[in-house]
Enzyme design. Structure first.
Site, mmCIF file in Angstrom:
data_model
loop_
_atom_site.group_PDB
_atom_site.id
_atom_site.type_symbol
_atom_site.label_atom_id
_atom_site.label_comp_id
_atom_site.label_asym_id
_atom_site.label_seq_id
_atom_site.Cartn_x
_atom_site.Cartn_y
_atom_site.Cartn_z
ATOM 1 N N CYS A 1 5.140 34.669 -9.447
ATOM 2 C CA CYS A 1 6.010 33.820 -10.258
ATOM 3 C C CYS A 1 5.178 32.924 -11.176
ATOM 4 C CB CYS A 1 6.966 33.022 -9.377
ATOM 5 S SG CYS A 1 8.339 32.261 -10.305
ATOM 6 N N GLU B 1 7.852 38.011 -1.656
ATOM 7 C CA GLU B 1 8.126 37.393 -0.349
ATOM 8 C C GLU B 1 9.592 37.050 -0.173
ATOM 9 O OE1 GLU B 1 7.785 33.742 -2.936
ATOM 10 O OE2 GLU B 1 7.096 35.821 -2.945
ATOM 11 N N ASP C 1 27.315 26.663 8.145
ATOM 12 C CA ASP C 1 27.538 25.237 8.338
ATOM 13 C C ASP C 1 26.907 24.841 9.664
ATOM 14 O OD1 ASP C 1 28.896 24.942 5.997
ATOM 15 O OD2 ASP C 1 30.888 25.090 6.872
ATOM 16 N N ASP D 1 32.331 19.630 -4.280
ATOM 17 C CA ASP D 1 33.478 19.771 -3.370
ATOM 18 C C ASP D 1 34.717 19.138 -3.997
ATOM 19 O OD1 ASP D 1 31.776 20.899 -1.489
ATOM 20 O OD2 ASP D 1 31.436 19.015 -0.436
#
Length: 563
Positions: A84, A196, A243, A409
């Site tokens: 990268c 990776e 969660d 949210d």
């Protein structure tokens, strides 16, 4: 047994743990580079550049690594793999630097300048699984096929030029723009994609490199004549969320409730069917299962982290460390990414320090919720002034925008007309969709904080736009109204936000069938879709979702077996 150790240049930025684990998974030992004089002694050097170009080059210069790296790379006869940013730094310079300042020179090994994708033509960053066009036949790619995708996450790219075309190992296209996705000359190899984080395919590429070093065939390549009229394709991502919270024994468990009731820890103990809060198992074991089943990304959302600081949240850090040992796809962690004061010691920790702990533990991205809403509110209140001090800005400056995910949210606030809502909110027409309880045909999406427990006077579109300007690289877009219902994603919300920003959007909340994924990809501009409960309960398999997507003409990553 391998005849050499792999020297790993970890200059302290981002998630290098995954590269380390990928090397170990291929059976090689690692020697950490901790001083510049070790570079010349290295048998094989791996440079996993992570973060922003300017930050990386500044560290290399400050720590004295720049000149030893140039010497090591000078004749292209010593084994090197850059990943990268580790590839981008090989070029002469990059556009990724502070506005108003001169471009920071790179290592200058490869001719050319790294430039930014055009946000007017495409969503930026380029995030996800894409293909490769082969320009050279090389041993390092001998263990993979052309159908196997690899994982990219970057906003800047190296274009092919007459001066650097002989370096090109593979190229990739994104929204019509072809760029260099891997280079090789002699023993110097580098990839724009993350091996990776590319599952078995990436492990096989890394293994191909190391085995070619072992048998002396690394520098043996053959130029090909690629057909550059055929584009590669970015697939739509299937993301699985876990969660995570502490149970009564202090262990971290994966839970799932309906419409955010899990955050209140109500009705605990219900283990079957919908309704209530269900303990579904240990996070590392579940995440490993999803990785094997084909999840493109995995998100750990620490839903009780608002109660304490992340620096002391050792169980969550341990989850990341353990997960990254055997899970080689991107890992996002959310919850508690903010500046805070430790109650016991009084010491202040910045959001950047908190994020750094997560990155070092194995996270590739951090997801911010409440803190992002507060930052957006301040940005709007100031008239659009960037202070450089928000969590979004400080983290993205060091680690790059691609490392910052904003989790929104919102919940619907129904109105009878667009004029009924405050003019500062973006009102959405619900015609042809689920109407309000009294037949309302309009709504705006009110953002919440603290796990959905507190509503704020700002809409989702405004938060998304503000966060993108401040330096977020991706939006995780939830919907309280749809969460846990299994009735599909809120398409009106997804369209409103994805049409308003130029960064990728992940659809979340409401998935219950394979069709829900296909439909949200077909009808909105999101690049990824996320689910939790339906995968946890094994109501739908990840492979079934991808099969349905491909049958409907939606590109999805093909899962490769262990090579």
């Amino acid at each position: 047994m391998p005849s050499f150790k792999v020297s790993l240049l970890d200059y302290g930025a981002g998630n290098v743990r995954s590269v380390r684990n990928a090397i170990l998974a291929n059976g090689y030992e690692i020697e950490d580079i901790t001083s510049p004089d070790q570079i010349d002694k290295a048998k094989v050097l791996v440079f996993p550049g992570v973060g922003s170009y300017g930050s990386a080059m500044s560290v290399l210069e400050k720590e004295g690594y720049k000149d030893p790296l140039r010497k090591y790379l000078a004749n292209c006869d010593r084994p090197f793999m850059g990943i990268c940013l580790g590839m981008q730094t090989l070029f002469e310079s990059s556009e990724e630097h502070e506005q108003g300042k001169d471009a920071i020179p790179g290592l200058g090994v490869i001719p050319g300048k790294v430039i930014k994708f055009d946000e007017k033509k495409m969503t930026v960053p380029h995030i996800g699984w894409n293909g490769r066009t082969l320009h050279q036949d090389s041993q390092i790619l001998g263990g993979v096929t052309g159908e196997e995708d690899t994982y990219f996450v970057h906003s800047y790219y190296a274009p092919i030029t007459n001066e650097n075309k002989e370096w090109v190992l593979t190229s990739t296209t994104y929204s019509g723009q072809r760029f260099i996705s891997a280079v090789q000359r002699g023993s110097v190899v580098a990839t724009q994609f993350h091996p990776e984080k590319s599952g078995t395919t990436g492990l096989n590429i890394l293994n191909g490199f190391l085995r070619a070093v072992e048998d002396g065939s690394l520098g043996k390549t053959t130029a090909l004549n690629p057909d550059l009229t055929i584009p590669t394709q970015l697939v739509k991502r299937v993301v699985v969320a876990l969660d995570v919270r502490s149970n009564d024994n202090g262990d971290l468990v994966v839970t799932k409730g309906d419409q955010y009731d899990v955050r209140e820890n109500e009705k605990e103990g219900v283990t079957e069917g919908r309704g209530g809060v269900r303990n579904l198992g240990k996070p590392v074991a579940l995440a490993s299962r999803y990785y094997k089943e084909g999840a493109d990304e995995i998100a750990f959302l620490n839903i009780t982290s608002f109660r304490k600081g992340v620096i002391e949240d050792m169980p969550m850090l341990q989850v990341l460390e353990q997960a990254s040992r055997s899970i080689f796809v991107p890992l996002t962690v959310g919850g508690g990414i903010r500046s805070y004061s430790d109650e016991s010691s009084g010491k202040m920790y910045s959001a950047l320090e908190v994020a750094a702990r997560y990155f070092r533990a194995g996270a590739d991205k951090v997801s911010m919720g409440s803190d992002a809403v507060y930052a957006a509110e301040d940005y709007v209140k100031s008239g659009g002034i960037k202070t450089g001090a928000t969590s979004i800005e400080t983290i993205s400056k060091v680690y790059g925008v691609q490392a910052v995910v904003i989790s929104i949210d919102p919940k619907r606030v129904y109105v009878k007309s667009g004029e009924e809502a405050d003019a500062k909110h973006v009102v959405v027409d619900l015609t042809g969709s689920k109407l309000g309880p009294n037949g309302e045909t309009f709504c705006w999406y009110q953002c919440t904080v603290k796990g959905g427990r507190e509503a704020r006077d700002i809409c989702a579109v405004t938060v998304a736009r503000s966060a993108a300007i401040l330096g977020a690289g991706e939006i995780m877009l939830n919907c309280i109204d749809m969460d846990g219902q299994g009735q599909g994603f809120d398409h009106e919300l997804m369209k409103a936000v994805s049409n308003a920003v130029t960064i990728p959007v992940i659809a979340s909340s409401g998935a219950g069938t394979e069709e829900h994924f296909t439909n949200v990809f077909r009808e909105t501009g999101v690049q990824a879709a996320l689910a939790a409960g339906m995968f946890h309960r094994k109501e739908v398999e990840i492979s079934a979702v991808k099969t349905h997507m491909r049958a409907s003409g939606i590109p999805a990553r093909v899962i490769q077996s262990k090579g």
